[in-house]
Motif scaffolding. Sequence first.
Motif, PDB file in Angstrom:
ATOM      1  N   GLY A   1     -11.301 -35.174   5.827  1.00 45.83           N
ATOM      2  CA  GLY A   1     -11.129 -35.984   4.625  1.00 45.83           C
ATOM      3  C   GLY A   1     -11.799 -37.336   4.759  1.00 45.83           C
ATOM      4  O   GLY A   1     -12.433 -37.827   3.812  1.00 45.83           O
ATOM      5  N   ARG A   2     -11.679 -37.949   5.951  1.00 44.85           N
ATOM      6  CA  ARG A   2     -12.322 -39.238   6.176  1.00 44.85           C
ATOM      7  C   ARG A   2     -13.849 -39.105   6.108  1.00 44.85           C
ATOM      8  O   ARG A   2     -14.540 -39.949   5.530  1.00 44.85           O
ATOM      9  CB  ARG A   2     -11.898 -39.795   7.533  1.00 44.85           C
ATOM     10  CG  ARG A   2     -12.364 -41.225   7.765  1.00 44.85           C
ATOM     11  CD  ARG A   2     -11.944 -41.737   9.142  1.00 44.85           C
ATOM     12  NE  ARG A   2     -10.489 -41.749   9.282  1.00 44.85           N
ATOM     13  CZ  ARG A   2      -9.810 -40.952  10.106  1.00 44.85           C
ATOM     14  NH1 ARG A   2     -10.462 -40.076  10.864  1.00 44.85           N
ATOM     15  NH2 ARG A   2      -8.502 -41.029  10.186  1.00 44.85           N
TER      16      ARG A   2
ATOM     17  N   VAL B   1     -15.625 -36.773   4.468  1.00 42.35           N
ATOM     18  CA  VAL B   1     -16.035 -36.536   3.080  1.00 42.35           C
ATOM     19  C   VAL B   1     -15.992 -37.829   2.282  1.00 42.35           C
ATOM     20  O   VAL B   1     -16.887 -38.132   1.488  1.00 42.35           O
ATOM     21  CB  VAL B   1     -15.143 -35.452   2.434  1.00 42.35           C
ATOM     22  CG1 VAL B   1     -15.414 -35.359   0.931  1.00 42.35           C
ATOM     23  CG2 VAL B   1     -15.386 -34.103   3.096  1.00 42.35           C
ATOM     24  N   SER B   2     -14.947 -38.624   2.491  1.00 41.16           N
ATOM     25  CA  SER B   2     -14.832 -39.882   1.770  1.00 41.16           C
ATOM     26  C   SER B   2     -15.975 -40.824   2.123  1.00 41.16           C
ATOM     27  O   SER B   2     -16.584 -41.442   1.242  1.00 41.16           O
ATOM     28  CB  SER B   2     -13.491 -40.536   2.108  1.00 41.16           C
ATOM     29  OG  SER B   2     -13.380 -41.798   1.489  1.00 41.16           O
ATOM     30  N   ASP B   3     -16.293 -40.910   3.430  1.00 40.08           N
ATOM     31  CA  ASP B   3     -17.410 -41.769   3.841  1.00 40.08           C
ATOM     32  C   ASP B   3     -18.729 -41.273   3.282  1.00 40.08           C
ATOM     33  O   ASP B   3     -19.580 -42.068   2.842  1.00 40.08           O
ATOM     34  CB  ASP B   3     -17.485 -41.832   5.366  1.00 40.08           C
ATOM     35  CG  ASP B   3     -16.301 -42.578   5.973  1.00 40.08           C
ATOM     36  OD1 ASP B   3     -15.625 -43.319   5.227  1.00 40.08           O
ATOM     37  OD2 ASP B   3     -16.040 -42.402   7.183  1.00 40.08           O
TER      38      ASP B   3
ATOM     39  N   LEU C   1     -19.263 -39.463   0.537  1.00 40.43           N
ATOM     40  CA  LEU C   1     -19.332 -39.725  -0.898  1.00 40.43           C
ATOM     41  C   LEU C   1     -19.563 -41.210  -1.175  1.00 40.43           C
ATOM     42  O   LEU C   1     -20.336 -41.583  -2.070  1.00 40.43           O
ATOM     43  CB  LEU C   1     -18.061 -39.240  -1.594  1.00 40.43           C
ATOM     44  CG  LEU C   1     -17.850 -37.726  -1.618  1.00 40.43           C
ATOM     45  CD1 LEU C   1     -16.504 -37.382  -2.254  1.00 40.43           C
ATOM     46  CD2 LEU C   1     -18.977 -37.035  -2.395  1.00 40.43           C
ATOM     47  N   SER C   2     -18.889 -42.044  -0.392  1.00 38.28           N
ATOM     48  CA  SER C   2     -19.065 -43.486  -0.576  1.00 38.28           C
ATOM     49  C   SER C   2     -20.493 -43.901  -0.256  1.00 38.28           C
ATOM     50  O   SER C   2     -21.109 -44.677  -0.999  1.00 38.28           O
ATOM     51  CB  SER C   2     -18.076 -44.231   0.314  1.00 38.28           C
ATOM     52  OG  SER C   2     -18.277 -45.617   0.231  1.00 38.28           O
TER      53      SER C   2
END
Length: 282
Positions: free
Chosen positions: A60-61, A63-65, A67-68
């Motif tokens: 999750g971390r 994917v978040s990074d 996308l960001s």
Amino acid sequence: MKTIFTQGPFLTLRLAILLLSSVVLMTVDHRLSYLESARAGVATLLLPIQYVIELPVSAGRWVSDALSNRAMLLVENSELRDKQLLQAAKLQKLAALESENRRLRKLLNSAREIGDNVLIAELLGVDLDPYKHQVTLNKGSMHNVHVGQPILDAEGVMGQVIHVSPFSANAILITDPSHALPVQINRNGLRSLIMGTGIVGRLELQHLPNNADIRVGDLLVTSGLGGRFPAGYPVARVTEVRLDPGQPFADITAEPAAQINSSRELLLVWPAITAFDDEESS
């Protein structure tokens, strides 16, 4: 473990033994580190389980990074494209200004060479009628512009003013079919009349006999006859001389010296006042 904590007469004794054993084991482990290898082995065995447990959080971390970072890159790319477009537009404007400065310097140099009183004007519009070669200037009667006033560019004669309003003026170009201009051959002074043909790069020389002394490349200048154009301004250069024995006059064409299609800054000319003019006016 179930039998240890079952109700019975020895419950308190059993609890005391367990507590004492725990204290002894912790003391031995702290003081002598005998259980270090056992702890390392257990940690090694439990490591895959820890990775599995932490995998959803790490994914999750990540994917978040990702996308960001992608969103940030898209914003940066958009900003860079906008800046590039703005810089390209500025470069085009600078190129246009540089070209305009060159034209103005050339025009001002021509004005100094002319010696007459001049005023720089700009084109406001061009008549789109194919049978009329006329332009509109941004100077008018408020600037002392008058009908019949010659207009030039840095290369030669372009035409003359035919209508004046307070802040603008209309001028006819020398290539207009209805325009005629008295000229002379600069090489020998032979006089003639040059006419517009309705074609931007073509003028015709009128009423010169077949035996006239005229050659391809001869420069035609204003003769001063007619009183509108001062003598000596470049008008055109002869491009073709055709002699027909069956015709009384030679067929002579010339190319305008002025940049009819490209000049945007023009000179409005007033003849310089001479000492003779001052004596007459006094």
